[in-house]
Design a protein around this motif. Structure first.
Motif, PDB file in Angstrom:
ATOM      1  N   ILE A  18     -10.467 -24.575 -84.772  1.00  0.00           N
ATOM      2  CA  ILE A  18     -11.538 -25.884 -83.961  1.00  0.00           C
ATOM      3  C   ILE A  18     -11.191 -27.133 -83.764  1.00  0.00           C
ATOM      4  CG2 ILE A  18     -13.821 -27.320 -84.770  1.00  0.00           C
ATOM      5  CD1 ILE A  18     -13.765 -23.944 -84.424  1.00  0.00           C
ATOM      6  N   LYS A  19     -11.089 -27.810 -82.782  1.00  0.00           N
ATOM      7  CA  LYS A  19     -10.641 -28.814 -82.120  1.00  0.00           C
ATOM      8  C   LYS A  19     -11.529 -30.279 -82.442  1.00  0.00           C
ATOM      9  CE  LYS A  19      -9.161 -31.836 -77.900  1.00  0.00           C
ATOM     10  NZ  LYS A  19      -8.974 -31.557 -76.918  1.00  0.00           N
ATOM     11  N   TRP A  20     -11.282 -30.682 -83.093  1.00  0.00           N
ATOM     12  CA  TRP A  20     -11.859 -31.671 -83.895  1.00  0.00           C
ATOM     13  C   TRP A  20     -12.415 -33.279 -83.260  1.00  0.00           C
ATOM     14  CZ3 TRP A  20     -15.819 -29.987 -86.819  1.00  0.00           C
ATOM     15  CH2 TRP A  20     -15.293 -28.428 -87.690  1.00  0.00           C
ATOM     16  N   TRP A  22     -10.454 -35.545 -79.701  1.00  0.00           N
ATOM     17  CA  TRP A  22     -11.130 -35.385 -78.687  1.00  0.00           C
ATOM     18  C   TRP A  22     -10.899 -37.364 -78.119  1.00  0.00           C
ATOM     19  CZ3 TRP A  22     -12.763 -31.070 -75.846  1.00  0.00           C
ATOM     20  CH2 TRP A  22     -13.147 -30.290 -76.787  1.00  0.00           C
ATOM     21  N   THR A  49      -9.610 -25.293 -74.605  1.00  0.00           N
ATOM     22  CA  THR A  49      -9.754 -24.500 -76.226  1.00  0.00           C
ATOM     23  C   THR A  49     -11.270 -23.825 -75.998  1.00  0.00           C
ATOM     24  OG1 THR A  49     -10.594 -26.194 -77.817  1.00  0.00           O
ATOM     25  CG2 THR A  49     -11.798 -26.443 -76.145  1.00  0.00           C
ATOM     26  N   SER A  53     -15.117 -24.669 -80.213  1.00  0.00           N
ATOM     27  CA  SER A  53     -14.928 -26.264 -79.970  1.00  0.00           C
ATOM     28  C   SER A  53     -16.135 -26.866 -79.795  1.00  0.00           C
ATOM     29  CB  SER A  53     -13.866 -26.919 -79.949  1.00  0.00           C
ATOM     30  OG  SER A  53     -12.760 -25.603 -80.620  1.00  0.00           O
TER      31      SER A  53
END
Length: 77
Positions: A18-20, A22, A49, A53
């Motif tokens: 997961i891209k937490w 930004w 991504t 996400s």
């Protein structure tokens, strides 16, 4: 029956990427393409991504009032 005290705890989302975080520029770009009705698969590709996400980002931005709900949600307009 298992009592609540002895019931196992399950941690969700622990086994996926997961891209937490930004950057502000990414959020602004996301908000623009979201408003244009871009579907989640294309959003993920555009933002480099994965769909999970992006789905979490959509939830975050909608709860903060940064984006509007769309007729077809994640699937675009």
């Amino acid at each position: 029956m298992v009592s609540a005290r002895n019931e196992p705890t399950i941690l969700i989302l622990d086994d996926i990427e997961i891209k937490w975080t930004w950057k502000e520029s990414e959020l602004l770009h996301f908000q623009e393409v979201w408003a244009d009705g871009v579907p989640i698969n294309d959003l993920a590709r555009e933002l480099k991504t994965n769909r999970r996400s992006v789905a979490l980002l959509v939830m975050d931005q909608e709860m903060k009032g940064e984006i509007e709900q769309r007729k077809f949600g994640l699937y675009g307009n």
